[in-house]
Each structure stands twice: as C-alpha cells, then as structure tokens.
Motif scaffolding. Structure first.
Motif, mmCIF file in Angstrom:
data_model
loop_
_atom_site.group_PDB
_atom_site.id
_atom_site.type_symbol
_atom_site.label_atom_id
_atom_site.label_comp_id
_atom_site.label_asym_id
_atom_site.label_seq_id
_atom_site.Cartn_x
_atom_site.Cartn_y
_atom_site.Cartn_z
ATOM 1 N N GLN A 193 1.616 2.618 1.520
ATOM 2 C CA GLN A 193 2.462 2.185 0.410
ATOM 3 C C GLN A 193 3.318 3.339 -0.100
ATOM 4 O O GLN A 193 4.510 3.166 -0.408
ATOM 5 N N GLN A 194 2.719 4.518 -0.163
ATOM 6 C CA GLN A 194 3.466 5.694 -0.612
ATOM 7 C C GLN A 194 4.586 6.028 0.370
ATOM 8 O O GLN A 194 5.702 6.381 -0.036
ATOM 9 N N VAL A 237 0.392 -3.752 5.002
ATOM 10 C CA VAL A 237 1.446 -3.132 4.192
ATOM 11 C C VAL A 237 2.804 -3.343 4.852
ATOM 12 O O VAL A 237 3.791 -3.666 4.191
ATOM 13 N N GLU A 285 3.820 -6.875 4.277
ATOM 14 C CA GLU A 285 4.205 -7.091 2.874
ATOM 15 C C GLU A 285 5.658 -6.699 2.635
ATOM 16 O O GLU A 285 6.380 -7.365 1.882
ATOM 17 N N HIS A 286 6.098 -5.623 3.285
ATOM 18 C CA HIS A 286 7.469 -5.127 3.078
ATOM 19 C C HIS A 286 8.408 -5.535 4.216
ATOM 20 O O HIS A 286 9.536 -5.040 4.273
ATOM 21 N N SER A 321 -3.021 2.896 0.733
ATOM 22 C CA SER A 321 -2.260 3.608 -0.304
ATOM 23 C C SER A 321 -1.302 4.611 0.314
ATOM 24 O O SER A 321 -0.167 4.784 -0.156
ATOM 25 N N ASP A 368 11.003 3.364 7.158
ATOM 26 C CA ASP A 368 11.518 2.094 7.673
ATOM 27 C C ASP A 368 10.698 1.586 8.856
ATOM 28 O O ASP A 368 11.059 0.612 9.505
ATOM 29 N N VAL A 427 6.205 3.935 2.242
ATOM 30 C CA VAL A 427 7.277 2.956 2.042
ATOM 31 C C VAL A 427 8.103 3.319 0.810
ATOM 32 O O VAL A 427 9.343 3.257 0.829
ATOM 33 N N ALA A 428 7.416 3.727 -0.269
ATOM 34 C CA ALA A 428 8.123 4.113 -1.488
ATOM 35 C C ALA A 428 9.033 5.311 -1.254
ATOM 36 O O ALA A 428 10.070 5.459 -1.929
ATOM 37 N N GLU A 429 8.680 6.146 -0.302
ATOM 38 C CA GLU A 429 9.484 7.335 0.008
ATOM 39 C C GLU A 429 10.550 7.067 1.060
ATOM 40 O O GLU A 429 11.224 8.001 1.512
ATOM 41 N N GLY A 430 10.691 5.801 1.470
ATOM 42 C CA GLY A 430 11.799 5.448 2.344
ATOM 43 C C GLY A 430 11.467 5.170 3.785
ATOM 44 O O GLY A 430 12.386 5.043 4.612
#
Length: 452
Positions: free
Chosen positions: A180-181, A205, A208-209, A177, A188, A183-186
């Motif tokens: 994932q957070q 994770v 996945e991205h 988690s 790379d 990645v959501a915040e940018g």
C-alpha cells in the motif's frame, strides 16, 4: 491456460480417429485378457486390484492409528506390493501383466487425446501492454530456501528498472502495508518474489488499485506460478515481463475478507499446519496428530453450505481458486487448467474406516469418501466458534461461518511473453463421449447446440 488447436474439420477428424483407436485398444485389452485366461490373465487383474485394496487399507491403519495397529498397517501395505510382484513374476505372469498394462495405457492415451482434440481448452486472452515506469517488487530472501539470493533476483530486477523492497528475515513485516505504501509513492506495478501466501496478500493490493501484478516463482512449490505457465526452475525468467510482458485477467479468491490465489484448507490438514513443529518435521507431525484428528473422541468435523447443497461431517475440505483438472491430482502435483472460469473448486473428504479408504483408492472421485463440486459460494461451519484454516499454506484461525467466494477477473497478472506455458492436464476419460466420437455422433449441449 494456454489453448490447443481448434475444432475445425482437421481437429474433428483427428479426434474421431483417436477415439476409434481408443475403442480398438480397449477391445484389444479385453481380447488379451480372454486369451490369457489359461496363462493367469484373471490372476493378474485380480492380484493387482487386491494389492491396491490391501495397500490402501494398510495405509489407512498407518495414518488413523498408533502403536501395533500402525506397524501392522505399514507391514501390510509393503507386503501387498511385494506379493503382487511375486505373483506377477511367478510362472511368467509378468509378461501378461506387461501386455495388459501396455494395451490399457494405449487405450487411455488415445482416449484422452481424442477428448482434447474434440473440445480443446480455450485460451486466455493475453493483452500486450507498454513497459511500466515505476515497478516495485517485494522479495523474501528466505523463501524457497534462498532463491532470491541464489538466482540474483535483486540485482536482476534493479537492472530492469524495478525498485526492490527486500524483507528482513529477522523482523516479520506486513507485506500488504508495504505494498500500500509503494502504491501511495507512485508504484504502477506490484510484484512478489516469495511464497503463495505472500503473493496473495500483495495481489489483493494490486487488485484493489487495478494495478498489474508480477509473480516471481521464488517460493517452495509455486503453484500459482505453475498455473500461470511461468518458469519454476529459473525464477529470474519471470522478471522478463518487466521489459517484454503481456497481461492476463484471472480470478482472485476471498476467504472471510482475506485473499487467496490457490487453496483454502479446513479440517485435518489445517489442524496439522497450525503446529509449530510442522515446518521442521512435516511427516512426523502429521503422523502424530492424524489418529486423533481422524478417529479420536471429539475429532473435528466440518459442515459446508456449497451454494444450495449441504455437505455434512467432513474430515477435510479444500476450496480452490478455480477447479483442479482432476481430484486425483490434489496430492500437490495437480494443476488448474484455467484461472478465469469464475468458479470455486470444492473437495470434501470423509473416510471412516479401511473399507472406505480402499474404495477411495479404487474408485477415486466416484467413491463415497470423496465429494467433488464447483460453486460460487461456500460457507464452512463446525461445532466451535473458531476453526483452523490454511490459506495458501499459511496457518490461521477464523470465526465461523468461514465464507469463501471468488472475484472473477479481479487480478491483472503481468507475465513474460516468452514462457513455458501451462501443460494442459489430461481430461478424465468419458467413454460415452469416446464412443460418440468413434461412431461420428454429433455431441450436443443441454440447450441443443453443438459445443464450440
């Protein structure tokens, strides 16, 4: 994973020369044995083999029984080793033993060098990549006995421009988690300084991205880092990838929807690591449990569907993300020469008595007690709806059937350009290939082609 040399004229000529030296050394070993018959040559060989058999039987009684039988097994194993040394020391037989060992050692060294030269490991393609702008690293300060603090990894990573998420040892965190957070915040790039179990969760994770993943060898054993060719003695060197790195594409394992980077274990080992006391007393916990797990009434047995082949009544199963170089290296020091071949390694163990244990010690992967295979899919079942599983050393319980697969090339791994590299494991000695090389016979693949 690093390649060596080529198969051009120079490589082929060197392989042929080494194969001939191996054959000559093998003949020399036989000559030494024949000449030493009057000096106890057969006694040396016989005593060595008998000592190995008796020692293996004694070890079996240590792990499979308790009380007097366990004590007897321990004494037998020790006495077997002592007896061999005494026999070798008697009347100068140690000289014969030493010469035979040296001759046979030279034989194996030349044979393995010839096999390496004749068919070197192909190298994994490394891709130069630009420096990442928003890398995020998750660090476990307790991992590896405190390597994060001891090597100053937080400060070093921040100096190189990374944001560090430092886990709180007193509050268990969901690292997936957190990734994932990030990645959501940018973010790379994702990375982990911690054990292989944590590495796998964050690697999933990243895969996945389709983000690069950075491995920092701050765990206890760091098997994944070792097979990537990273420095395990100084984890701070792994951070050099942030400024001077290159990418490798490797496979990622999947077991019942959970990722793994190294191995999944079922059976005896998986049962043992479930116990809370295992972390503080590994040997004591294992010795307390193995008699019931191996021979006790209702001892767990595993069945596995390995692609189209069925394995039945196994005491232990190990599934690896790409095969190990040799089944003899599964004690923990083994390595995988590649992480991108797209196949699972499958190792099944079934030993019911001291005779089978002795056979395993003598014959290794050729014994009836050990099954070695590769596969693309493995489904493990047992007589219960739920079985213990150890995923990269982490203890879990999963519903059967437990299915293991591989995601070829799913993970982009960022590694330093300057790294120790993988030591190519010694290949198993195949005497048919050695003799073909020695006499200059061209090797052919099943489709009639000359191997690259």
């Amino acid at each position: 994973m690093a390649g060596t040399g080529g198969t051009g004229p120079d490589g082929t000529g060197a392989a042929r020369l080494l194969a001939r030296l191996a054959v000559l050394a093998a003949i020399g070993s036989l000559v030494v044995l024949l000449l030493a018959l009057g000096e106890g040559g057969l006694v040396v060989v016989g005593a060595g083999l008998l000592g190995l058999v008796v020692g293996a039987a004694g070890f079996w009684w240590v792990v499979a029984y308790r009380g007097v039988v366990r004590l007897f097994g321990a004494l037998l194993a020790v006495l077997a080793a002592v007896a061999v040394l005494v026999i070798f020391a008697y009347d100068g037989l140690w000289i014969t033993a030493l010469v035979l060992v040296l001759c046979w050692g030279a034989t194996l060294a030349c044979a393995r060098a010839a096999l390496r030269r004749s068919r070197p490991e192909r190298s994994v393609r490394a891709i130069a990549v630009p420096r990442r702008k928003r890398p995020v690293l998750i660090m476990n300060p307790r991992s590896g006995g405190g390597k994060v603090g001891r090597f100053g990894l937080v400060q070093r990573a921040e100096e190189l421009g990374a944001r560090v998420i430092l886990l709180d040892p007193s509050a268990p965190a969901d690292v997936a988690s957190l990734a994932q957070q990030a990645v959501a915040e940018g973010a790379d790039l994702l990375g982990v300084a911690g054990g292989d179990g944590t590495q796998a969760l964050v690697a999933a994770v990243a895969a996945e991205h389709d983000l690069p993943f950075l491995v920092v060898s701050a765990g206890t054993r760091n098997h994944f880092a070792m097979d990537l060719g990273l420095d395990r003695t100084d984890p701070s060197r792994c951070l050099d990838a942030l400024t001077d790195g290159e990418e490798l594409r490797v496979d990622l394992g999947d077991v019942a929807g959970r990722p793994f980077v190294n191995t999944v274990s079922f059976g005896v080992y998986a049962e043992v690591v479930q116990r809370p006391e295992y972390r503080d007393d590994k040997a004591g916990t294992a010795l307390a449990l193995t008699p019931d797990l191996l021979l006790g009434k209702g001892a767990p047995r595993l069945d596995a569907q390995v692609d189209s082949t069925t394995l039945s009544s196994q005491q232990a199963l190990l599934i690896s993300n790409n095969p190990y170089a040799s089944s003899d290296e599964l004690s923990g020091a083994g390595s995988r020469p590649r992480l991108d071949d797209g196949e699972l390694g499958v190792y099944g163990i079934r030993v019911e008595d001291a005779a089978q244990a002795a056979g395993l010690a003598i014959r290794g992967s050729q014994s009836t007690g050990l099954t070695v295979m590769t596969a693309h899919r493995v489904a493990v079942t047992a007589g219960t709806d739920e079985i213990p599983v150890a995923i990269d050393g982490e203890a879990l319980r999963l519903h059967t059937p437990v299915v293991c697969t591989l995601r070829p090339g799913a993970l982009r791994v960022l590694v330093p350009r300057d790294r120790p590299g993988v030591v190519v494991p010694a290949p198993p000695v195949n005497w048919r290939r050695i003799i073909d090389l020695a006499i200059g016979r061209t090797e052919r693949t099943p489709d009639g082609q000359t191997p690259a």
